[in-house]
Design an enzyme around this catalytic site. Structure first.
Site, PDB file in Angstrom:
ATOM      1  CG  ASN A  10      18.680 -27.601  38.461  1.00 16.08           C
ATOM      2  OD1 ASN A  10      17.646 -28.190  38.801  1.00 16.08           O
ATOM      3  ND2 ASN A  10      19.224 -26.639  39.174  1.00 16.08           N
ATOM      4  CD1 TRP A  11      15.147 -30.451  33.532  1.00 15.86           C
ATOM      5  CD2 TRP A  11      13.410 -31.780  33.995  1.00 15.86           C
ATOM      6  NE1 TRP A  11      15.100 -31.432  32.570  1.00 15.86           N
ATOM      7  CE2 TRP A  11      14.048 -32.259  32.834  1.00 15.86           C
ATOM      8  CE3 TRP A  11      12.291 -32.470  34.478  1.00 15.86           C
ATOM      9  CZ2 TRP A  11      13.600 -33.387  32.139  1.00 15.86           C
ATOM     10  CZ3 TRP A  11      11.848 -33.606  33.799  1.00 15.86           C
ATOM     11  CH2 TRP A  11      12.496 -34.050  32.639  1.00 15.86           C
ATOM     12  CE  LYS A  12      17.769 -23.354  38.121  1.00 15.45           C
ATOM     13  NZ  LYS A  12      18.217 -21.975  38.237  1.00 15.45           N
ATOM     14  CG  HIS A  97      21.202 -24.788  42.666  1.00 16.51           C
ATOM     15  ND1 HIS A  97      20.558 -23.581  42.751  1.00 16.51           N
ATOM     16  CD2 HIS A  97      21.468 -24.995  41.358  1.00 16.51           C
ATOM     17  CE1 HIS A  97      20.431 -23.079  41.525  1.00 16.51           C
ATOM     18  NE2 HIS A  97      20.971 -23.916  40.663  1.00 16.51           N
ATOM     19  CD  GLU A  99      17.630 -21.571  41.902  1.00 14.24           C
ATOM     20  OE1 GLU A  99      17.055 -22.676  41.834  1.00 14.24           O
ATOM     21  OE2 GLU A  99      18.021 -20.952  40.894  1.00 14.24           O
ATOM     22  CD  GLU A 169      24.580 -23.554  38.616  1.00 12.62           C
ATOM     23  OE1 GLU A 169      24.141 -23.828  37.502  1.00 12.62           O
ATOM     24  OE2 GLU A 169      23.890 -23.618  39.656  1.00 12.62           O
ATOM     25  N   GLY A 175      19.533 -17.530  35.827  1.00 14.07           N
ATOM     26  CA  GLY A 175      18.168 -17.129  35.486  1.00 14.07           C
ATOM     27  C   GLY A 175      18.029 -15.659  35.118  1.00 14.07           C
ATOM     28  CB  SER A 214      22.217 -16.937  31.625  1.00 15.81           C
ATOM     29  OG  SER A 214      21.353 -16.403  32.628  1.00 15.81           O
ATOM     30  N   GLY A 235      19.856 -24.560  33.441  1.00 14.95           N
ATOM     31  CA  GLY A 235      18.543 -24.388  34.047  1.00 14.95           C
ATOM     32  C   GLY A 235      17.481 -24.214  32.978  1.00 14.95           C
ATOM     33  N   GLY A 236      17.090 -22.973  32.741  1.00 19.55           N
ATOM     34  CA  GLY A 236      15.974 -22.678  31.834  1.00 19.55           C
ATOM     35  C   GLY A 236      16.066 -23.376  30.483  1.00 19.55           C
TER      36      GLY A 236
END
Ligand code: 13P
Length: 257
Positions: A10-12, A97, A99, A169, A175, A214, A235-236
């Site tokens: 997930n590149w956000k 998600h 966010e 999640e 993150g 993470s 993510g990251g």
């Protein structure tokens, strides 16, 4: 039961045409080594077309980060219909998600509606759910997961979970560099499966459950070793080819076990 191993990036809200091209060059080059699992990337919507072209012919699948809950196209400025995502080659779409829930006010009911609409449009919804730190600390993790899951089962029906993915999640792990321990992840995943099994044991046993929060090249293997962790939503670490590929390698090493 052996379930599909799946690693989704997930590149956000990250990327640029140049950055995406550089990242995808490496992923496409390496992808055939990971044929025992499924890899997917979810870029921001404006990049879906370009990313889709670059991964075309490779085993990497395309996903979107969100869709509009409306079933009919029309006057919804700024929104993207599931049929449009499908037209651009998406297989997956994230729904709910954390966010989206916390920053954009998405309720359980709207998430459930997005789940239903995704399937109507021929997409596989990746239902994201998870508790906040406050929820965990006051002992309501399972109640929160149950509420988020039950909202979807109530709207979509248990049979709809046959063609879906669930991503656990925990909000406190997203993150933050503070990943859930393998035992915490396993406990939450086992709870989700038990909850689904109250409606349909077969579906409960077959739905892929991903862990997100993470995940990195170092901790992926111990998370994926857990019996109810079928892969990751990353993510990251999905923005760096070497890290993402190391996570894919960890998933592949557990394949079929
Ligand atoms: P991080 O891997 O950056 O913690 O993000 C997890 C996530 O939210 C994926 O959807």
């Amino acid at each position: 039961m052996s379930r599909t191993r799946l690693v989704i990036g997930n590149w956000k809200m990250n990327g640029s045409r140049d950055d995406n091209a550089a990242l995808l060059r490496e992923l496409v080059f390496e992808a055939k080594k990971y044929s025992a699992i499924e890899m997917a990337v979810c870029p921001p919507a404006v990049y879906l077309d370009g990313v889709g072209q670059q991964i075309g012919g490779s085993p990497i699948r395309l996903g979107a980060q969100d869709l509009c809950e409306q079933a009919a196209a029309g006057a919804f400025t700024g929104e993207i219909h599931g049929n449009m995502l499908k037209e651009f080659g998406c297989r997956y779409v994230l729904v709910g998600h954390s966010e989206r829930r916390s920053l954009y006010g998405e309720t359980d009911e709207r998430v459930a509606q997005k789940f239903v609409t995704a399937q109507v449009c021929g997409l596989v919804p990746v239902l994201c759910l998870g508790e906040t730190l406050a929820d965990r600390e006051d002992g309501s993790t399972e109640a929160v997961l149950a509420r988020q899951l039950d909202a979807v089962v109530a709207s979509a029906g248990i049979a709809a979970l046959r063609d879906a993915v669930i991503a656990y999640e925990p909000v406190w792990a997203i993150g933050t560099g503070r990943t859930a321990s393998p035992e915490q992840a396993q406990a939450a995943h086992a709870f989700l499966r038990r909850r689904l099994a109250e409606s349909d044991a077969k579906i409960a046993g077959s739905v892929p459950l991903l862990y997100g929060g993470s995940v990195n090249a170092e901790n992926a293997a111990s998370l994926f070793e857990q019996p109810d962790v079928d892969g990751g939503l990353i993510g990251g670490a999905s923005l760096k080819a070497s890290a993402f590929l190391a996570i894919c390698a960890a998933a592949q090493a557990r394949n079929g076990q």
